[in-house]
Design an enzyme around this catalytic site. Sequence first.
Site, PDB file in Angstrom:
ATOM      1  N   HIS A 134       0.841  -1.209   0.000  1.00  0.00           N
ATOM      2  CA  HIS A 134       0.000   0.000   0.000  1.00  0.00           C
ATOM      3  C   HIS A 134       0.876   1.258   0.000  1.00  0.00           C
ATOM      4  O   HIS A 134       0.599   2.217  -0.718  1.00  0.00           O
ATOM      5  CB  HIS A 134      -0.871   0.054   1.260  1.00  0.00           C
ATOM      6  CG  HIS A 134      -1.897  -1.031   1.376  1.00  0.00           C
ATOM      7  ND1 HIS A 134      -2.016  -1.811   2.491  1.00  0.00           N
ATOM      8  CD2 HIS A 134      -2.864  -1.450   0.517  1.00  0.00           C
ATOM      9  CE1 HIS A 134      -3.033  -2.659   2.338  1.00  0.00           C
ATOM     10  NE2 HIS A 134      -3.548  -2.476   1.137  1.00  0.00           N
ATOM     11  N   ARG A 183      -2.153  -6.312  -8.277  1.00  0.00           N
ATOM     12  CA  ARG A 183      -1.158  -7.374  -8.111  1.00  0.00           C
ATOM     13  C   ARG A 183      -1.354  -8.387  -9.228  1.00  0.00           C
ATOM     14  O   ARG A 183      -1.679  -8.009 -10.334  1.00  0.00           O
ATOM     15  CB  ARG A 183      -1.301  -8.007  -6.717  1.00  0.00           C
ATOM     16  CG  ARG A 183      -0.757  -7.125  -5.606  1.00  0.00           C
ATOM     17  CD  ARG A 183      -1.265  -7.531  -4.267  1.00  0.00           C
ATOM     18  NE  ARG A 183      -2.714  -7.334  -4.193  1.00  0.00           N
ATOM     19  CZ  ARG A 183      -3.440  -7.511  -3.104  1.00  0.00           C
ATOM     20  NH1 ARG A 183      -2.877  -7.904  -1.999  1.00  0.00           N
ATOM     21  NH2 ARG A 183      -4.748  -7.286  -3.117  1.00  0.00           N
ATOM     22  N   LYS A 202     -15.751  -6.933   5.463  1.00  0.00           N
ATOM     23  CA  LYS A 202     -15.026  -8.049   6.096  1.00  0.00           C
ATOM     24  C   LYS A 202     -15.043  -7.725   7.590  1.00  0.00           C
ATOM     25  O   LYS A 202     -15.345  -6.609   7.955  1.00  0.00           O
ATOM     26  CB  LYS A 202     -13.570  -8.079   5.610  1.00  0.00           C
ATOM     27  CG  LYS A 202     -13.420  -8.022   4.096  1.00  0.00           C
ATOM     28  CD  LYS A 202     -12.000  -7.594   3.707  1.00  0.00           C
ATOM     29  CE  LYS A 202     -11.874  -7.357   2.203  1.00  0.00           C
ATOM     30  NZ  LYS A 202     -10.628  -6.703   1.827  1.00  0.00           N
ATOM     31  N   SER A 230      -2.662  -7.838   3.001  1.00  0.00           N
ATOM     32  CA  SER A 230      -2.957  -7.660   4.432  1.00  0.00           C
ATOM     33  C   SER A 230      -3.458  -8.963   5.047  1.00  0.00           C
ATOM     34  O   SER A 230      -3.067  -9.323   6.160  1.00  0.00           O
ATOM     35  CB  SER A 230      -4.027  -6.588   4.634  1.00  0.00           C
ATOM     36  OG  SER A 230      -3.573  -5.345   4.205  1.00  0.00           O
TER      37      SER A 230
HETATM   38  P1  ADP Z   1      -9.716  -3.633  -0.605  1.00  0.00           P
HETATM   39  O1  ADP Z   1     -10.454  -4.242   0.525  1.00  0.00           O
HETATM   40  O2  ADP Z   1     -10.403  -2.464  -1.246  1.00  0.00           O
HETATM   41  O3  ADP Z   1      -9.127  -4.601  -1.613  1.00  0.00           O
HETATM   42  P2  ADP Z   1      -7.052  -3.350   0.419  1.00  0.00           P
HETATM   43  O4  ADP Z   1      -6.656  -2.553   1.611  1.00  0.00           O
HETATM   44  O5  ADP Z   1      -6.883  -4.824   0.483  1.00  0.00           O
HETATM   45  O6  ADP Z   1      -8.524  -2.931   0.150  1.00  0.00           O
HETATM   46  O7  ADP Z   1      -6.312  -2.792  -0.859  1.00  0.00           O
HETATM   47  C1  ADP Z   1      -6.462  -1.470  -1.279  1.00  0.00           C
HETATM   48  C2  ADP Z   1      -5.830  -1.322  -2.645  1.00  0.00           C
HETATM   49  O8  ADP Z   1      -4.437  -1.570  -2.553  1.00  0.00           O
HETATM   50  C3  ADP Z   1      -6.353  -2.292  -3.694  1.00  0.00           C
HETATM   51  O9  ADP Z   1      -6.355  -1.629  -4.939  1.00  0.00           O
HETATM   52  C4  ADP Z   1      -5.323  -3.390  -3.697  1.00  0.00           C
HETATM   53  O10 ADP Z   1      -5.277  -4.058  -4.939  1.00  0.00           O
HETATM   54  C5  ADP Z   1      -4.069  -2.582  -3.456  1.00  0.00           C
HETATM   55  N1  ADP Z   1      -2.999  -3.392  -2.874  1.00  0.00           N
HETATM   56  C6  ADP Z   1      -3.074  -4.217  -1.812  1.00  0.00           C
HETATM   57  N2  ADP Z   1      -1.886  -4.821  -1.581  1.00  0.00           N
HETATM   58  C7  ADP Z   1      -1.035  -4.359  -2.545  1.00  0.00           C
HETATM   59  C8  ADP Z   1       0.338  -4.628  -2.882  1.00  0.00           C
HETATM   60  N3  ADP Z   1       1.068  -5.516  -2.205  1.00  0.00           N
HETATM   61  N4  ADP Z   1       0.872  -3.962  -3.927  1.00  0.00           N
HETATM   62  C9  ADP Z   1       0.120  -3.092  -4.637  1.00  0.00           C
HETATM   63  N5  ADP Z   1      -1.170  -2.816  -4.397  1.00  0.00           N
HETATM   64  C10 ADP Z   1      -1.751  -3.435  -3.371  1.00  0.00           C
END
Ligand code: ADP
Length: 166
Positions: free
Chosen positions: A18, A98, A42, A136
Amino acid sequence: MTRTAIYPGSFDPVTNGHLDIIRRGAKITDHLLVAVAKDAGKSPMFSIDERVELLSREIDHIKSQGEVTAKIEVVSFSGLLIDFAKSSNAAMIIRGLRAVTDFEYEFQMTGMNRRMNAEIETVFLMASEKNQFIASSMVKEIAKLDGDISGFVPQLIADALTEKCK
Ligand code: ADP
């Protein structure tokens, strides 16, 4: 004219992946709103206040390194992202992408958002090679099993995870 972008997510908790998107997103916009979803659908490990607090501290760290010129803010939101984007006068939504597994969900969400508001573009930043596998959800699983998460999250977040898993 100030160009505002929104980077939305659950950030439960924020990872190196992130933070990489935040750094890079801040380079292509004047004002980056990192928007933490209250109703993420979630059951989160960290409360909305904790997620905002941890993100804010990491973003303060990025700012202290002096490498970004854009204004970066952390906000929380509930309801539809596209409505929040409009009320924030955002020109674009930034998402990280990803491996192929992200694609289908993102493709669908972008299409639905465009049908609801065609003025706001969704822009994808490809995950950096070293962050490609960081999620995460995985980091939380590893932390619960007492594994080493230091390569996936900053120290502050690793400490917060360790504390949660006690
Ligand atoms: P959501 O629940 O909306 O997927 P996340 O917090 O899991 O929220 O992710 C927010 C954004 O960050 C999404 O666009 C996700 O694809 C991106 N993201 C999560 N992990 C990574 C990573 N390791 N590298 C790049 N982008 C990421």
